[in-house]
Design a protein around this motif. Sequence first.
Motif, PDB file in Angstrom:
ATOM      1  N   ALA A   1       0.851  -1.190   0.000  1.00 41.42           N
ATOM      2  CA  ALA A   1       0.000   0.000   0.000  1.00 41.42           C
ATOM      3  C   ALA A   1       0.883   1.235   0.000  1.00 41.42           C
ATOM      4  N   VAL A   2       0.658   2.115  -0.970  1.00 40.79           N
ATOM      5  CA  VAL A   2       1.449   3.334  -1.117  1.00 40.79           C
ATOM      6  C   VAL A   2       0.568   4.530  -0.782  1.00 40.79           C
ATOM      7  N   PHE A   3       1.025   5.359   0.163  1.00 35.73           N
ATOM      8  CA  PHE A   3       0.251   6.514   0.609  1.00 35.73           C
ATOM      9  C   PHE A   3       0.866   7.796   0.062  1.00 35.73           C
ATOM     10  N   ALA A   4       0.028   8.600  -0.581  1.00 33.95           N
ATOM     11  CA  ALA A   4       0.504   9.817  -1.216  1.00 33.95           C
ATOM     12  C   ALA A   4       0.897  10.859  -0.193  1.00 33.95           C
ATOM     13  N   ARG A   5       2.006  11.527  -0.469  1.00 33.06           N
ATOM     14  CA  ARG A   5       2.433  12.676   0.318  1.00 33.06           C
ATOM     15  C   ARG A   5       2.478  13.873  -0.620  1.00 33.06           C
ATOM     16  N   PRO A   6       2.343  15.082  -0.101  1.00 29.54           N
ATOM     17  CA  PRO A   6       2.321  16.273  -0.959  1.00 29.54           C
ATOM     18  C   PRO A   6       3.523  16.328  -1.907  1.00 29.54           C
ATOM     19  N   GLY A   7       3.248  16.515  -3.172  1.00 30.88           N
ATOM     20  CA  GLY A   7       4.307  16.678  -4.160  1.00 30.88           C
ATOM     21  C   GLY A   7       4.893  15.397  -4.701  1.00 30.88           C
ATOM     22  N   ASP A   8       4.468  14.246  -4.171  1.00 31.63           N
ATOM     23  CA  ASP A   8       5.077  12.982  -4.579  1.00 31.63           C
ATOM     24  C   ASP A   8       4.187  12.142  -5.494  1.00 31.63           C
ATOM     25  N   ARG A   9       2.949  12.579  -5.725  1.00 28.11           N
ATOM     26  CA  ARG A   9       1.997  11.716  -6.411  1.00 28.11           C
ATOM     27  C   ARG A   9       2.376  11.424  -7.862  1.00 28.11           C
ATOM     28  N   ILE A  10       2.718  12.466  -8.615  1.00 28.22           N
ATOM     29  CA  ILE A  10       3.015  12.268 -10.037  1.00 28.22           C
ATOM     30  C   ILE A  10       4.284  11.441 -10.228  1.00 28.22           C
ATOM     31  N   SER A  11       5.359  11.791  -9.511  1.00 27.18           N
ATOM     32  CA  SER A  11       6.620  11.054  -9.660  1.00 27.18           C
ATOM     33  C   SER A  11       6.463   9.602  -9.231  1.00 27.18           C
ATOM     34  N   ALA A  12       5.643   9.356  -8.204  1.00 29.58           N
ATOM     35  CA  ALA A  12       5.428   7.985  -7.737  1.00 29.58           C
ATOM     36  C   ALA A  12       4.697   7.159  -8.788  1.00 29.58           C
ATOM     37  N   ARG A  13       3.687   7.745  -9.398  1.00 30.62           N
ATOM     38  CA  ARG A  13       2.924   7.022 -10.407  1.00 30.62           C
ATOM     39  C   ARG A  13       3.729   6.751 -11.664  1.00 30.62           C
TER      40      ARG A  13
ATOM     41  N   GLU B   1      -0.486  -3.463 -13.979  1.00 28.96           N
ATOM     42  CA  GLU B   1      -1.604  -4.393 -14.131  1.00 28.96           C
ATOM     43  C   GLU B   1      -2.000  -5.040 -12.809  1.00 28.96           C
ATOM     44  N   ASN B   2      -1.192  -4.850 -11.781  1.00 26.44           N
ATOM     45  CA  ASN B   2      -1.455  -5.472 -10.478  1.00 26.44           C
ATOM     46  C   ASN B   2      -2.004  -4.490  -9.453  1.00 26.44           C
ATOM     47  N   ARG B   3      -2.397  -3.327  -9.927  1.00 24.26           N
ATOM     48  CA  ARG B   3      -2.856  -2.289  -9.005  1.00 24.26           C
ATOM     49  C   ARG B   3      -4.358  -2.378  -8.738  1.00 24.26           C
ATOM     50  N   LEU B   4      -4.736  -2.283  -7.459  1.00 24.08           N
ATOM     51  CA  LEU B   4      -6.139  -2.189  -7.072  1.00 24.08           C
ATOM     52  C   LEU B   4      -6.508  -0.715  -7.018  1.00 24.08           C
ATOM     53  N   ILE B   5      -7.633  -0.373  -7.615  1.00 19.37           N
ATOM     54  CA  ILE B   5      -8.034   1.029  -7.706  1.00 19.37           C
ATOM     55  C   ILE B   5      -9.295   1.293  -6.878  1.00 19.37           C
ATOM     56  N   GLY B   6      -9.354   2.478  -6.271  1.00 18.98           N
ATOM     57  CA  GLY B   6     -10.554   2.930  -5.576  1.00 18.98           C
ATOM     58  C   GLY B   6     -10.943   2.063  -4.398  1.00 18.98           C
ATOM     59  N   ARG B   7     -12.228   1.739  -4.321  1.00 16.89           N
ATOM     60  CA  ARG B   7     -12.739   0.987  -3.178  1.00 16.89           C
ATOM     61  C   ARG B   7     -12.169  -0.420  -3.076  1.00 16.89           C
ATOM     62  N   ALA B   8     -11.597  -0.905  -4.167  1.00 16.09           N
ATOM     63  CA  ALA B   8     -10.989  -2.238  -4.140  1.00 16.09           C
ATOM     64  C   ALA B   8      -9.792  -2.294  -3.201  1.00 16.09           C
ATOM     65  N   ALA B   9      -9.284  -1.116  -2.773  1.00 17.25           N
ATOM     66  CA  ALA B   9      -8.144  -1.077  -1.859  1.00 17.25           C
ATOM     67  C   ALA B   9      -8.443  -1.813  -0.563  1.00 17.25           C
ATOM     68  N   SER B  10      -9.714  -1.849  -0.168  1.00  7.14           N
ATOM     69  CA  SER B  10     -10.083  -2.537   1.073  1.00  7.14           C
ATOM     70  C   SER B  10      -9.873  -4.041   0.978  1.00  7.14           C
ATOM     71  N   LEU B  11      -9.680  -4.541  -0.237  1.00  3.37           N
ATOM     72  CA  LEU B  11      -9.463  -5.977  -0.453  1.00  3.37           C
ATOM     73  C   LEU B  11      -7.980  -6.337  -0.455  1.00  3.37           C
TER      74      LEU B  11
ATOM     75  N   PRO C   1       1.649 -10.628  -6.555  1.00  3.22           N
ATOM     76  CA  PRO C   1       1.884  -9.185  -6.476  1.00  3.22           C
ATOM     77  C   PRO C   1       0.593  -8.385  -6.651  1.00  3.22           C
ATOM     78  N   VAL C   2       0.348  -7.469  -5.733  1.00  7.47           N
ATOM     79  CA  VAL C   2      -0.790  -6.583  -5.802  1.00  7.47           C
ATOM     80  C   VAL C   2      -0.471  -5.348  -4.976  1.00  7.47           C
ATOM     81  N   TRP C   3      -0.920  -4.188  -5.444  1.00  8.79           N
ATOM     82  CA  TRP C   3      -0.628  -2.967  -4.708  1.00  8.79           C
ATOM     83  C   TRP C   3      -1.733  -1.955  -4.950  1.00  8.79           C
ATOM     84  N   THR C   4      -1.754  -0.936  -4.101  1.00  8.08           N
ATOM     85  CA  THR C   4      -2.726   0.124  -4.275  1.00  8.08           C
ATOM     86  C   THR C   4      -2.087   1.451  -3.917  1.00  8.08           C
ATOM     87  N   PHE C   5      -2.632   2.509  -4.502  1.00 11.98           N
ATOM     88  CA  PHE C   5      -2.130   3.862  -4.278  1.00 11.98           C
ATOM     89  C   PHE C   5      -3.257   4.657  -3.646  1.00 11.98           C
TER      90      PHE C   5
END
Length: 211
Positions: free
Chosen positions: A137-149, A159-169, A176-180
Amino acid sequence: MQRNGMPYARAGQVVGLLGGSFDPAHEGHAHISKAAITRLGLDRVWWLVSPGNPLKEKGPAPIADRVSRAKAVMQHPRVQVTDIEQRLGTRYTAETIAKLQIAYPDVRFVWLMGADNLTQFHLWQNWQEIMHRVPVAVFARPGDRISARMSRAARMYRENRLIGRAASLLGQSEAPVWTFINLPMSQSSSTAIRNAGDWTPGTVVGDDDEN
């Protein structure tokens, strides 16, 4: 399960791991931990206060001081500050996770980190092994969102990223699976605190000193 000073977790629980030198711990670390519990449905979060950061040339303050500071900053019934890596004798995240999975075979682990770490994740030793061992799980910090993505890790595992409400899963998903997760993060940073002279090893501060 708990033994030899290791933290407690029951079989079937999902435990978030927040690693780092915590030199010093600050409100931003606490905010990530609380958000992880809420957004990911974690049972517990363990702070892994490392003996040292292999990517930093200068060593951190003594681990006992950093643990004491972290415990003063993070006071939550489901968050535990630990010196696991010192007890396990590990230095790198990949080997720490591997040993934890052996020690706690019935516990599910999730790796937690700030978006700034995702930008340099590919520099970590055996970073792909981490991705294939545990959900991230990757948590955004100010100024880091674009470079992180746009980071190498984000692109390689898009292709392994969970988006939106799916993060709760995430905690129940197979790596491999991750969420931002975008959050209005605290501007606090360990570097800023050290540069401001607000962190003196050997002293313990209360919550009020973090504001």
